[in-house]
Design a protein around this motif. Structure first.
Motif, mmCIF file in Angstrom:
data_model
loop_
_atom_site.group_PDB
_atom_site.id
_atom_site.type_symbol
_atom_site.label_atom_id
_atom_site.label_comp_id
_atom_site.label_asym_id
_atom_site.label_seq_id
_atom_site.Cartn_x
_atom_site.Cartn_y
_atom_site.Cartn_z
ATOM 1 N N ASN A 45 0.802 -1.224 0.000
ATOM 2 C CA ASN A 45 0.000 0.000 0.000
ATOM 3 C C ASN A 45 0.836 1.275 0.000
ATOM 4 O OD1 ASN A 45 -2.536 -1.201 -0.064
ATOM 5 N ND2 ASN A 45 -2.513 -1.577 2.155
ATOM 6 N N LEU A 46 2.130 1.131 -0.186
ATOM 7 C CA LEU A 46 2.967 2.331 -0.272
ATOM 8 C C LEU A 46 2.511 3.199 -1.453
ATOM 9 C CD1 LEU A 46 6.566 0.942 0.329
ATOM 10 C CD2 LEU A 46 5.295 2.480 1.822
ATOM 11 N N PRO A 47 2.535 4.505 -1.313
ATOM 12 C CA PRO A 47 2.136 5.379 -2.428
ATOM 13 C C PRO A 47 2.980 5.128 -3.673
ATOM 14 C CG PRO A 47 2.352 6.634 -0.393
ATOM 15 C CD PRO A 47 2.889 5.271 -0.109
ATOM 16 N N HIS A 48 2.393 5.338 -4.843
ATOM 17 C CA HIS A 48 3.084 5.096 -6.098
ATOM 18 C C HIS A 48 4.394 5.863 -6.178
ATOM 19 C CE1 HIS A 48 -0.221 2.839 -7.704
ATOM 20 N NE2 HIS A 48 0.336 2.772 -8.902
ATOM 21 N N HIS A 49 4.367 7.134 -5.753
ATOM 22 C CA HIS A 49 5.568 7.956 -5.913
ATOM 23 C C HIS A 49 6.710 7.469 -5.025
ATOM 24 C CE1 HIS A 49 3.854 9.900 -2.284
ATOM 25 N NE2 HIS A 49 5.088 10.308 -2.038
ATOM 26 N N VAL A 50 6.384 6.828 -3.887
ATOM 27 C CA VAL A 50 7.424 6.294 -3.008
ATOM 28 C C VAL A 50 8.053 5.056 -3.647
ATOM 29 C CG1 VAL A 50 7.892 5.256 -0.754
ATOM 30 C CG2 VAL A 50 6.341 7.214 -0.932
ATOM 31 N N VAL A 51 7.207 4.161 -4.149
ATOM 32 C CA VAL A 51 7.717 2.951 -4.802
ATOM 33 C C VAL A 51 8.534 3.332 -6.046
ATOM 34 C CG1 VAL A 51 7.097 0.746 -5.862
ATOM 35 C CG2 VAL A 51 5.735 1.647 -3.969
ATOM 36 N N LEU A 52 8.049 4.334 -6.776
ATOM 37 C CA LEU A 52 8.762 4.790 -7.967
ATOM 38 C C LEU A 52 10.160 5.289 -7.608
ATOM 39 C CD1 LEU A 52 8.734 5.470 -10.994
ATOM 40 C CD2 LEU A 52 7.746 7.693 -10.401
ATOM 41 N N GLN A 53 10.255 6.033 -6.516
ATOM 42 C CA GLN A 53 11.554 6.544 -6.068
ATOM 43 C C GLN A 53 12.485 5.397 -5.696
ATOM 44 O OE1 GLN A 53 12.188 9.716 -6.216
ATOM 45 N NE2 GLN A 53 14.203 9.802 -5.276
ATOM 46 N N ILE A 54 11.957 4.359 -5.066
ATOM 47 C CA ILE A 54 12.764 3.189 -4.694
ATOM 48 C C ILE A 54 13.230 2.454 -5.946
ATOM 49 C CG2 ILE A 54 12.703 0.938 -3.550
ATOM 50 C CD1 ILE A 54 10.690 2.183 -1.559
ATOM 51 N N PHE A 55 12.315 2.265 -6.891
ATOM 52 C CA PHE A 55 12.641 1.534 -8.116
ATOM 53 C C PHE A 55 13.761 2.206 -8.902
ATOM 54 C CE2 PHE A 55 9.020 -1.529 -9.407
ATOM 55 C CZ PHE A 55 8.968 -2.032 -8.113
ATOM 56 N N GLN A 56 13.830 3.509 -8.835
ATOM 57 C CA GLN A 56 14.849 4.232 -9.606
ATOM 58 C C GLN A 56 16.261 3.948 -9.107
ATOM 59 O OE1 GLN A 56 13.327 8.232 -9.314
ATOM 60 N NE2 GLN A 56 12.255 8.091 -11.273
ATOM 61 N N TYR A 57 16.386 3.423 -7.890
ATOM 62 C CA TYR A 57 17.704 3.081 -7.345
ATOM 63 C C TYR A 57 18.063 1.611 -7.608
ATOM 64 C CZ TYR A 57 17.925 7.524 -4.839
ATOM 65 O OH TYR A 57 17.988 8.858 -4.526
ATOM 66 N N LEU A 58 17.139 0.844 -8.155
ATOM 67 C CA LEU A 58 17.371 -0.577 -8.381
ATOM 68 C C LEU A 58 17.889 -0.831 -9.788
ATOM 69 C CD1 LEU A 58 14.128 -2.110 -6.781
ATOM 70 C CD2 LEU A 58 16.358 -1.799 -5.713
ATOM 71 N N SER A 59 18.674 -1.891 -9.926
ATOM 72 C CA SER A 59 19.068 -2.334 -11.265
ATOM 73 C C SER A 59 17.839 -2.874 -11.978
ATOM 74 C CB SER A 59 20.137 -3.421 -11.162
ATOM 75 O OG SER A 59 19.577 -4.595 -10.593
ATOM 76 N N LEU A 60 17.951 -3.034 -13.277
ATOM 77 C CA LEU A 60 16.808 -3.507 -14.052
ATOM 78 C C LEU A 60 16.352 -4.884 -13.584
ATOM 79 C CD1 LEU A 60 14.891 -3.087 -16.418
ATOM 80 C CD2 LEU A 60 16.602 -4.129 -17.901
ATOM 81 N N VAL A 61 17.308 -5.782 -13.300
ATOM 82 C CA VAL A 61 16.959 -7.134 -12.855
ATOM 83 C C VAL A 61 16.226 -7.093 -11.517
ATOM 84 C CG1 VAL A 61 17.886 -9.360 -12.134
ATOM 85 C CG2 VAL A 61 18.867 -8.188 -14.115
#
Length: 435
Positions: A45-61
């Motif tokens: 249930n984390l807000p979309h913008h928070v998850v998006l910010q986390i994803f931007q620090y992850l590698s594609l895999v």
């Protein structure tokens, strides 16, 4: 009897609360209302913008793995913001240890995210198959709005092994459909004049950076077409054979935005047999008059006898790099005719000391802040005179230890001490090249 008594005693003792038990019960009673009101943690249930910010620090895999956690995270995985920047890595397992972008992912990007791509690069290994795969992907980007495109060969220039018609056809798809290209790096590719005309026809208002060194199918007329039409061009990189007086004058026209960076690779295709033309002093002056802050960078990979046409007249070059041996005469001309010089790197010279040449460069090139010397010779006295004349403006001084020849005035320890004093910081000669 003894056993029964022991059991009874134990059971009686269990009826009395221990000190730890009383403390735990007290904490529970105090925190009970707070814990009752606190919702259970739900990462889904984390807000979309928070998850998006986390994803931007992850590698594609890792990003792809995280997208399978729950439906909400999978939705974020497909948000356009995550697909604006992508690097396709195309390598053949048999010849490269580098990982390659999975074919299934490539197809998913083409089908679902092609219209979101804005900053795209292709890294290919030395195999022709990898370069052809890159062309196949480019030819499918028909709904793209790419702003930055880079074609990078990590080893030998494998794009040159691709059929020219195949390469040009794929590149034209992007040139026609993007309409907003601002930065293009296509070094070591079979791009040609007609494809550059397509680029200009569709992106002349947005193109700011063009790097196309070692593109043998482009003529001076082709690059002149770019300069004539792309008035917002800020950075240009090309081979010397494409440089002309007409090109410099076109970059100096009133309509043209000020050029900031001009990189010129001077490479001999047939060592000892290549003839290089000279550029007029008036053409250089026109460019600098129009763009006073332009950096003109020249990389030389020539034989000594091929330097004849260069620096006979004043040339506004700011950065000079010599990848092969350069003569004392050439360095003497640099000291006389390159007053805007900021950085000089000489990988090799010979067995004659360069004292006079370096001192003249220090006296005449008042903007010089960085110098690197490799397989050369300079007496310690000559080197100290050079440093004194440059003073503290030298921010980079990379001199191999074997370059310096001790003499009656200075030994190596004295040079270290005196140079450190003049530079205002601790300095030592290099044990190996740092450029």
């Amino acid at each position: 009897m003894m056993k029964r008594a022991r059991v009874n005693i134990t059971s009686k003792c269990q009826g009395f609360p221990s000190a730890d038990g009383r403390i735990k019960r007290q904490k529970t009673e105090l925190l009970g209302p707070f814990l009752a009101q606190r919702p259970a943690e739900d990462w889904g249930n984390l807000p979309h913008h928070v998850v998006l910010q986390i994803f931007q620090y992850l590698s594609l895999v890792d990003r792809a793995r995280a997208s399978s956690v729950c439906r909400r995270w999978n939705e974020v995985f497909h948000i356009p913001d995550l697909w604006r920047r992508f690097e396709f890595e195309l390598n053949q397992p048999a010849t490269s240890y580098l990982k390659s972008t999975h074919p299934d992912l490539i197809q998913q990007i083409i089908k679902r995210h092609a219209q979101h791509l804005q900053y795209v690069s292709f890294k290919v290994d030395s195999c022709t198959e990898s370069a052809e795969a890159a062309c196949n992907i480019l030819s499918q980007l028909v709904n793209c709005t790419i702003k930055t495109l880079g074609l990078i060969s990590t080893a030998r220039p494998s794009f040159m092994d691709v059929s020219q018609s195949h390469f040009v056809s794929a590149l034209t798809v992007v040139f026609v459909n993007s309409k907003s290209l601002s930065s293009i790096k296509i070094d070591d590719t079979p791009v040609d004049d007609p494809s550059l005309k397509v680029l200009v026809a569709n992106n002349s208002d947005t193109l700011k950076l063009l790097k196309m060194s070692s593109c043998p199918h482009v003529s001076p007329a082709g690059i002149l077409c770019v300069a004539d039409q792309c008035h917002g061009l800020r950075e240009l990189a090309l081979n010397y054979h494409l440089l002309s007086d007409e090109l410099l004058l076109a970059l100096s026209s009133e309509k043209h935005v000020h050029l900031e960076h001009l990189r010129i690779d001077v490479v001999s295709e047939n060592p000892g047999q290549t003839h290089f033309h000279a550029i007029k002093r008036s053409s250089w002056e026109a460019l600098v008059s129009h763009s006073p802050k332009v950096n003109i960078v020249m990389y030389f990979f020539l034989e000594e006898e091929e330097f004849e046409p260069f620096f006979r007249e004043e040339t506004p070059v700011t950065h000079l790099y010599f990848g092969r041996a350069v003569s004392k005469d050439m360095l003497g001309r640099i000291g006389l005719n390159c007053p805007r010089l900021v950085e000089l790197v000489v990988c090799a010279n010979g067995l004659e000391p360069l004292d006079e040449e370096l001192i003249r460069i220090a006296e005449r090139c008042k903007n010089l802040t960085a110098i690197g010397l490799g397989e050369c010779e300079v007496t310690c006295s000559g080197f100290m005179e050079f440093v004194k004349k440059c003073g503290g403006r030298l921010t980079q001084l990379s001199i191999m230890e074997e370059v310096l020849i001790p003499d009656n005035s200075y030994n190596m320890e004295q040079v270290h001490s005196e140079v450190s004093k003049h530079l205002g910081r601790l300095w030592y000669p290099d044990m190996m090249p740092t450029w």
